[in-house]
Design an enzyme around this catalytic site. Structure first.
Site, PDB file in Angstrom:
ATOM      1  N   ASP A  73       0.829  -1.208   0.000  1.00 39.87           N
ATOM      2  CA  ASP A  73       0.000   0.000   0.000  1.00 39.87           C
ATOM      3  C   ASP A  73       0.864   1.259   0.000  1.00 39.87           C
ATOM      4  O   ASP A  73       2.074   1.217   0.287  1.00 39.87           O
ATOM      5  CB  ASP A  73      -0.925  -0.024   1.237  1.00 39.87           C
ATOM      6  CG  ASP A  73      -2.301   0.512   0.928  1.00 39.87           C
ATOM      7  OD1 ASP A  73      -2.416   1.393   0.065  1.00 39.87           O
ATOM      8  OD2 ASP A  73      -3.276   0.057   1.574  1.00 39.87           O
TER       9      ASP A  73
ATOM     10  N   ASP B  86     -10.761   1.646  -3.396  1.00 37.35           N
ATOM     11  CA  ASP B  86     -11.314   1.302  -2.089  1.00 37.35           C
ATOM     12  C   ASP B  86     -12.833   1.255  -2.133  1.00 37.35           C
ATOM     13  O   ASP B  86     -13.471   0.823  -1.173  1.00 37.35           O
ATOM     14  CB  ASP B  86     -10.882   2.330  -1.038  1.00 37.35           C
ATOM     15  CG  ASP B  86      -9.506   2.006  -0.482  1.00 37.35           C
ATOM     16  OD1 ASP B  86      -8.976   0.927  -0.814  1.00 37.35           O
ATOM     17  OD2 ASP B  86      -8.971   2.822   0.282  1.00 37.35           O
TER      18      ASP B  86
HETATM   19  C1  GLA Z   1      -5.832   1.504   2.094  1.00 39.34           C
HETATM   20  C2  GLA Z   1      -6.217   0.353   1.203  1.00 39.34           C
HETATM   21  C3  GLA Z   1      -7.291  -0.468   1.854  1.00 39.34           C
HETATM   22  C4  GLA Z   1      -6.764  -0.984   3.186  1.00 39.34           C
HETATM   23  C5  GLA Z   1      -6.321   0.173   4.038  1.00 39.34           C
HETATM   24  C6  GLA Z   1      -5.657  -0.306   5.301  1.00 39.34           C
HETATM   25  O1  GLA Z   1      -6.859   2.420   2.211  1.00 39.34           O
HETATM   26  O2  GLA Z   1      -6.617   0.824  -0.051  1.00 39.34           O
HETATM   27  O3  GLA Z   1      -7.685  -1.534   1.041  1.00 39.34           O
HETATM   28  O4  GLA Z   1      -5.707  -1.868   2.959  1.00 39.34           O
HETATM   29  O5  GLA Z   1      -5.425   1.014   3.363  1.00 39.34           O
HETATM   30  O6  GLA Z   1      -5.286   0.734   6.114  1.00 39.34           O
END
Ligand code: GLA
Length: 726
Positions: A455, A522
Site C-alpha cells: 500500500d 477502495d
Molecule cells: C488503504 C487500502 C485499503 C486498506 C487500508 C488499510 O486504504 O486501499 O484496502 O488496505 O489502506 O489501512
C-alpha cells in the site's frame, strides 16, 4: 519490410511507424497508425517528400517540424521536449546523429527497435533515443541524456518528454480524472489550440492520473474511429499532454515531471526518461488490446489461474482477534477461497491508523504467538497467505519515526502536512531503505507468505531529503520503491505483490512490470465498479485488477446491492471477497459459493479473453464481455446501471464473435440475481437452464436479439459457445 539508413519503417501487427532520421535534429514520426504494408524504398522516399509542408505566411523560412523531442532548434513553438541548462548555457541544444542501430524482431520479420545516438559537443550533451514497436503494434520510446562535458558546472535537467504526432483528423481528446473511491473518470473534449496539460505532483501515479491520454477522430468509441493513446509509465510525478499549435501540429506527449534542481548531472551522469507508450487502434477496444497483449506477453506475466482471494479489511478493519480471523478463514475455505490476506493492523502499535505504521514487527499485543497460529491454519485449509505492508510510510507515533526523525521526507526542517496521520519515509537514505527491507525480510523469512498487498496511502508533499539539505527526491524515491520491489521479488521467487495506493492510486505500466495486480479502488460498490472497471481495462487486462465482492451495503457509498449484481460485476477481474462472512445468511453463502465455482470454471476465459465493450442501448444500459482468442466462446454481460428510458423495444447486439460461425447463446441464470427479470421468448422454457438460441456471430451483431426486462442495478450474463465453426 524495408529499412533504409535514416528512414526506418517499423511494422507490428496492423500498425506502422515510419521514422525520418535526419543527420541533424531530432527524428520525426512521419506516420504512426494503420499498416503501410511493405512499402518499397521508393515509396517511403515519396511519402517523406509528400509530407513536407510549404512555408507558411509570416513564419520561419523552413517548414516547422515536431521531432520526437520537440525543440526550438527546429522552430517548434509549443512545449519543448528538453529543458535544462548548465548555469543558463546550453539550454537549446542542437543534436547531431552519431549512430543509428536497427534491431530486428526475434523472428526476424522486420525491424522492431531503433536506437539513435546523438551528440551536441558545444552543449556537452549526448542523447540516446530508443523507439520500439512490438509484435502487437504497441509503440514505446524513451530518451537517456548524458552530461559529456568536462565543465565542473552540472547540467540541470528540468524536463525531458517525448511527443508523438497525431494527424489533423484527431479532433477529440479523452483522458481520465478521479479521486479516492472514484478512480478513472473519463473526460472528453475537443482538441483545441493550446496545451491540454495533465501534471501530477503527487509522488505517486494518482487516483486522478490521466492514465491514457487519447486523441481520435470525431465521435470515436469502443469500436469505431481512429484513436491514438499515450501512457507515461512512471509511478512518481509525471505529465501527459496534448498540444495543437497554430501551424496545425498535433502531438500527444508524456514524461516525468521534475522538481526544481531534482536532476543535476555531473560529468558522465545520465538521466533516463520513463517509457512513453503509444497505442493506435480503430476504436478504444483495439487500443486497449495492444496494452493487454503486451502485458500478457511479459516473461513475468500472471496466468489465468488467479486464486480466489479473501481480504479481511472490510470484514474486521483493525479488530485483529485471532479466533475471529481463524473463523473467517474456515468460512472462506468452505466457499472455495484459495488465498487469505491479512490486512492492516498486525504490526507494532497499529491498533488504528494513528500509530505504529513503519514498525514491521508482528504485534505481541494482538498476536502473542506471532502469526503462526493463523498462517498454519490457513495453510492447513489449503489456502495461500497474503500480508499487508505500507513500506514507504510511517506514523510519527512509531518506533522508527521516534528513532530517526531525519528519515522523514521534508523540504524544510519542519515536517510536511500529515495525511492519514502519516509521513513518508525517505527511501533514498540507504540506512532507511535497508531498515525497511530488513524488517520486511525478517517477516518474509519467518512466515510462509505468498503475497504482499503493498500500500501507499498518501501523496508526497514537499518531498525533500534532509541529509541532502532538503533537495527534492521524488525521482530517486520512485526508483528506490522499484528497487525494493525488485529486490524482494528476486529474494522470494514466487512472491506475488499487489500495487495498492489508497485504492487505485498506483496503476501504471512501470509498476506493473514488477507487480502482479492492482487494487482498483477502495470503493467496492458494484455500480461504481462497473464504471471503474470499464475504464481501468483501457490500460490493464482483467487478470491484473483486484475485484472483490463486498457486503450488501457498500462501506464507502452506503448503497445496497443484491449479491447477483455484486458478483456478476466482480467476476470480470481477479476475484476476491471482502465481507464479514460471519454476517452473511445461509442463502447468501450458497449463492456466493455458486459464483466462486462459476469463476473457477470460467477463469481461463474471463481472465484471458479479448475485452469487449459496447455502449448500450440507453444511457443506463451497458454491455461488456470477453471473447476467446479463437472466437470459440464468449461471456457477455448486460448491465442495467439505472432504469432505462427506452427498453424493451430495442435489440441487443453483440459484436466480437466470428460472423460466419453458429453459436448457442444462453443466459446464465444461477443464484438469485436474475429474479425479477422478464425473459424474452428466445430464452425458451427454463428447466435446469434456459436453452437460449442458435445464431451466427454476424446475425448477433447485425440483427440482434431482444433484451430481457430487468431492474436497475441488475446484470445478466450470457454464454456464447460456437456450435458450428465456419
Ligand atoms: C488503504 C487500502 C485499503 C486498506 C487500508 C488499510 O486504504 O486501499 O484496502 O488496505 O489502506 O489501512
Amino acid at each position: 519490410m524495408s529499412v533504409q539508413h535514416h528512414r526506418v519503417h517499423l511494422h507490428g501487427a496492423d500498425v506502422s511507424v515510419l521514422l525520418e532520421i535526419p543527420p541533424q535534429g531530432m527524428p520525426t514520426m512521419v506516420h504512426w497508425g494503420p499498416s503501410l504494408g511493405h512499402p518499397t524504398q521508393a515509396s517511403i522516399d515519396a511519402l517523406c517528400q509528400g509530407i513536407v509542408t510549404p512555408v507558411g505566411h509570416n513564419a520561419v523560412d523552413e517548414p516547422v517540424i515536431v521531432g520526437l523531442i520537440p525543440s526550438q532548434a527546429a522552430a517548434y513553438s509549443g512545449q519543448p521536449g528538453l529543458t535544462g541548462s548548465r548555469g543558463g548555457r546550453a539550454w537549446s541544444p542542437q543534436f547531431s546523429l552519431v549512430t543509428t542501430q536497427v534491431r530486428a524482431t526475434a523472428d526476424e520479420s522486420g525491424p522492431a527497435q531503433v536506437v539513435m545516438a546523438y551528440r551536441d559537443d558545444d552543449a556537452g550533451l549526448s542523447l540516446d533515443l530508443t523507439v520500439e514497436l512490438d509484435r502487437f503494434g504497441l509503440l514505446r520510446s524513451r530518451a537517456v541524456l548524458t552530461n559529456v562535458s568536462d565543465d565542473p558546472e552540472p547540467y540541470q535537467v528540468d524536463r525531458l518528454v517525448l511527443a508523438y504526432p497525431v494527424p489533423g483528423e484527431a479532433r477529440e481528446l479523452l483522458d481520465f480524472a478521479g479521486r479516492w473511491g472514484q478512480e478513472r473518470v473519463p473526460q472528453r473534449h475537443s482538441f483545441t489550440v493550446g496545451t491540454h496539460l495533465r501534471e501530477n505532483r503527487r509522488g505517486r501515479t494518482g487516483a486522478d492520473s490521466a492514465y491514457v491520454l487519447h486523441a481520435g477522430t470525431r465521435g470515436f468509441g469502443f469500436e469505431q474511429g481512429h484513436v491514438w493513446g499515450v501512457h507515461t509509465a512512471w509511478s512518481g510525478n509525471h505529465v501527459h499532454y496534448a498540444e495543437l499549435t497554430f501551424d496545425g501540429l498535433r502531438v500527444l506527449g508524456g514524461g516525468e515531471l521534475l522538481l526544481p534542481g531534482e536532476i543535476r548531472l555531473a560529468t558522465g551522469e545520465s538521466y533516463s526518461s520513463p517509457w512513453i507508450y503509444g497505442s493506435y487502434g480503430v476504436g478504444l477496444d483495439q487500443v486497449a488490446h495492444r496494452f493487454h497483449r503486451y502485458l500478457r506477453a511479459q516473461p513475468k506475466a500472471v496466468g489465468t489461474d488467479r486464486p480466489v482471494t479473501l481480504n479481511v479489511w472490510e470484514a474486521v478493519y483493525f479488530d485483529h482477534d485471532k479466533d475471529r480471523l481463524i473463523d473467517l478463514a474456515d468460512r472462506a475455505a468452505a466457499l472455495g477461497v484459495e488465498r487469505y490476506v491479512l490486512d492492516d493492523g498486525w504490526f507494532g502499535s497499529r491498533r488504528d491508523d494513528f500509530s505504529g505504521l513503519g514498525d514491521w514487527v508482528v504485534s505481541k499485543e494482538v498476536w502473542p504467538d506471532g502469526l503462526h497460529p493463523l498462517i498454519d491454519h490457513v495453510k492447513k485449509l489449503g489456502m495461500q497467505f497474503g500480508l499487508w505492508f505500507e513500506p514507504e510510510m510511517v506514523n510519527p507515533d512509531s518506533d522508527v519515526a521516534r528513532a530517526h526523525p531525519e528519515w522523514i521526507l521534508s523540504a524544510r526542517p519542519e515536517w510536511p502536512v500529515l495525511s492519514r496521520h502519516q509521513q513518508v519515509l525517505n527511501l533514498t537514505i540507504p540506512e532507511a531503505y535497508a531498515h525497511v527491507r530488513d524488517q520486511m525480510r525478517a517477516v518474509l523469512d519467518e512466515y510462509a507468505i505468498d503475497y504482499i498487498k503493498w500500500d501507499h496511502n498518501r501523496d508526497l508533499v514537499e518531498a525533500g531529503s534532509q541529509p541532502a539539505g532538503g533537495r527534492p527526491v521524488v525521482h530517486e524515491q520512485t526508483l528506490a520503491f522499484y528497487r525494493l520491489v525488485d529486490e524482494l521479488k528476486a529474494a522470494y521467487p514466487g512472491l506475488e505483490i499487489e500495487s495498492c495506493s489508497s485504492g487505485g492510486g498506483r496503476v501504471d505500466l512501470e509498476v506493473l512490470e514488477r507487480t502482479d495486480r492492482v487494487w482498483v479502488s477502495d470503493c467496492i460498490d458494484p455500480l461504481e465498479r462497473q464504471m471503474m472497471m470499464r475504464w481501468t481495462t483501457q490500460l490493464i487486462p482483467p487478470e491484473r485488477m483486484g475485484s472483490h465482492i463486498a457486503s450488501g451495503v457498500s462501506h464507502t457509498t452506503g448503497r445496497w446491492h443484491r449479491l447477483g449484481f455484486r458478483a456478476a460485476t466482480a467476476v470480470f477481474g481477479h476475484l476476491g471477497i471482502e465481507w464479514d462472512l460471519a454476517k452473511a445468511s445461509e442463502d447468501e453463502l450458497t449463492e456466493l459459493a455458486e459464483w466462486i465455482a462459476f469463476y473457477k470454471q470460467h477463469r481461463e476465459l474471463l481472465l484471458n479473453g479479448d475485452l469487449l465493450r459496447i455502449d448500450g442501448l440507453d444511457d443506463n444500459v451497458w454491455q461488456h464481455g470477453v471473447v476467446a482468442h479463437d472466437r470459440s466462446k464468449a461471456i457477455l454481460a448486460l448491465v442495467f446501471t439505472g432504469e432505462p428510458k427506452t427498453l424493451p423495444g430495442s435489440r441487443l447486439r453483440w459484436r466480437g464473435l466470428d460472423p460466419d460461425a453458429r453459436y448457442r447463446v444462453q443466459p446464465l441464470t444461477f443464484g438469485a440475481g436474475w429474479s425479477g427479470m422478464k425473459p424474452p421468448p428466445w430464452w425458451g422454457e427454463a428447466e435446469e437452464e434456459f436453452p437460449g438460441i442458435e445464431i451466427t456471430g454476424g446475425e448477433l451483431e447485425h440483427v440482434g436479439v431482444a433484451p430481457p426486462v430487468m431492474h436497475p442495478d441488475q446484470v445478466v450474463l450470457f454464454e456464447a459457445v460456437m456450435v458450428q465453426p465456419v
